[in-house]
Design an enzyme around this catalytic site. Structure first.
Site, mmCIF file in Angstrom:
data_model
loop_
_atom_site.group_PDB
_atom_site.id
_atom_site.type_symbol
_atom_site.label_atom_id
_atom_site.label_comp_id
_atom_site.label_asym_id
_atom_site.label_seq_id
_atom_site.Cartn_x
_atom_site.Cartn_y
_atom_site.Cartn_z
ATOM 1 N N THR A 12 -44.877 -23.861 -24.207
ATOM 2 C CA THR A 12 -44.076 -22.938 -25.012
ATOM 3 C C THR A 12 -44.911 -21.772 -25.530
ATOM 4 O OG1 THR A 12 -42.550 -24.672 -25.625
ATOM 5 C CG2 THR A 12 -42.684 -22.824 -27.127
ATOM 6 N N THR A 93 -46.708 -28.572 -25.896
ATOM 7 C CA THR A 93 -46.917 -29.555 -26.965
ATOM 8 C C THR A 93 -46.417 -30.951 -26.590
ATOM 9 O OG1 THR A 93 -44.811 -28.978 -28.020
ATOM 10 C CG2 THR A 93 -46.784 -27.806 -28.771
#
Ligand code: ASP
Length: 327
Positions: A12, A93
């Site tokens: 991201t 993540t």
């Protein structure tokens, strides 16, 4: 000037959405590492950074070959460049804790290896990636971080690879270290690592990673589990299995029976728990069923350990010795 290597893998932090109010519906792994670096010109005051793109994927799509490339590049960079102060890895993540733990088990060098990501795409209002990246570099060049093992920097906190885990799908503070808490934090005064202790011995410093990795599965405990899954996996010839038991790693009667009834050789078997924190200790059934408790490792990290143990051709006793050495 400090010399630093930035290895970009996607996630991201490198993600883009159609507009800057969109936080969830975006594509991860779009921007290259050089674009992430260019977005934070303040980094030029901290280090001379060279960027290499190892992958550009959502971290759910990372492959063992990406891990192999990362490990090979870090080992090679540390070996060939004594002036290099550390390595920063930009990473999605979702599986960051698995990569951090993998590196902790394989990279034997006091220089910091720091993983960093973001919960908001790079296009978002108040994207968290740029500050996270700045702080990851601050940690990687700081003398305090030397010899403290592989670190994860997110939202101003510094976590150790063994304990850190992602616990939320939203919000910039999605990482915790259950039980121990983070090792430190960053503020205007710099890097603080009061809870960090010297990293323990690296168990696989010279392990060569193969092209073909072993098969290690995770089975998740629940009410009336399908114990046949265990038999099917054993029949499929898996090399290792992590049971994510309920509570302190409890298996149901059906699951224990499936294991007991298995007539063949047993692969490496670990018993972890699904609680999110707290250890699994050995119990009366473990020896009979060929199980080992995974201690405080969560299931996904227990799997990483089993993958490496299997590559290293450790048997049950070797794996038990590894656990007691790192307890
Ligand atoms: N989808 C992302 C990933 O690559 C999530 C993130 O990076 O926060 O893991």
């Amino acid at each position: 000037m400090n010399r630093l290597l930035l290895l970009a893998t996607g996630g991201t932090i490198a993600g883009c959405a159609d507009n800057n109010a969109t936080l969830n519906d975006y594509t991860a792994g779009v921007l290259g590492g050089d674009a992430l670096l260019a977005a934070v010109p303040q980094l030029q005051d901290l280090a001379t950074i060279s960027v290499e793109q190892v992958a550009n994927v959502d971290s759910a799509d990372l492959l063992f070959e990406h891990w192999r490339a990362l490990v090979g590049r870090i080992r090679d960079a540390f070996r060939s460049d004594p002036e290099l102060v550390g390595v920063v890895i930009t990473h999605g993540t979702n599986t960051m804790e698995e990569t951090a733990w993998l590196l902790q088990l394989l990279i034997d060098d006091p220089r910091p290896v720091v993983l960093v990501g973001a919960m908001r795409p790079a296009t978002a209002l108040s994207a968290d990636g740029p500050l996270n990246l700045f702080q990851a570099v601050q940690v990687a060049v700081s003398p305090e971080a030397r010899g403290k093992g592989v670190l994860v920097v997110m939202d101003g906190q510094i976590h150790g690879a063994r304990a850190v885990t992602k616990v939320a799908t939203q919000g910039v503070g999605a990482f915790v270290s259950p039980g121990s808490g983070p090792l430190g934090w960053l503020d205007d005064a710099g890097v603080h690592l009061p809870m960090a202790s010297p990293a323990s011995a690296v168990p696989f410093p010279d392990l060569a990673l193969p092209e073909q990795w072993p098969q290690v599965a995770i089975v998740y405990g629940c009410v009336e589990p399908n114990a046949q899954m265990i038999t099917l996996l054993l029949e499929a010839g898996i090399d290792g299995l992590v049971f994510t038991g309920t509570g302190a790693g409890q298996l149901s009667v059906g699951e224990r029976s499936a294991l007991e009834a298995w007539p063949g050789a047993r692969p490496l078997l670990l018993r972890a728990n699904r609680c999110g924190s707290g250890p699994v200790h050995s119990n009366a059934d473990d020896q009979r069923l060929g199980l080992l408790p995974a201690g405080s490792l969560n299931p996904q990290k227990a799997r990483v350990l089993l993958l490496l143990a299997s590559i290293a051709r450790l048997d049950h006793a070797g794996l038990a010795a590894l656990f007691s050495a790192s307890a």
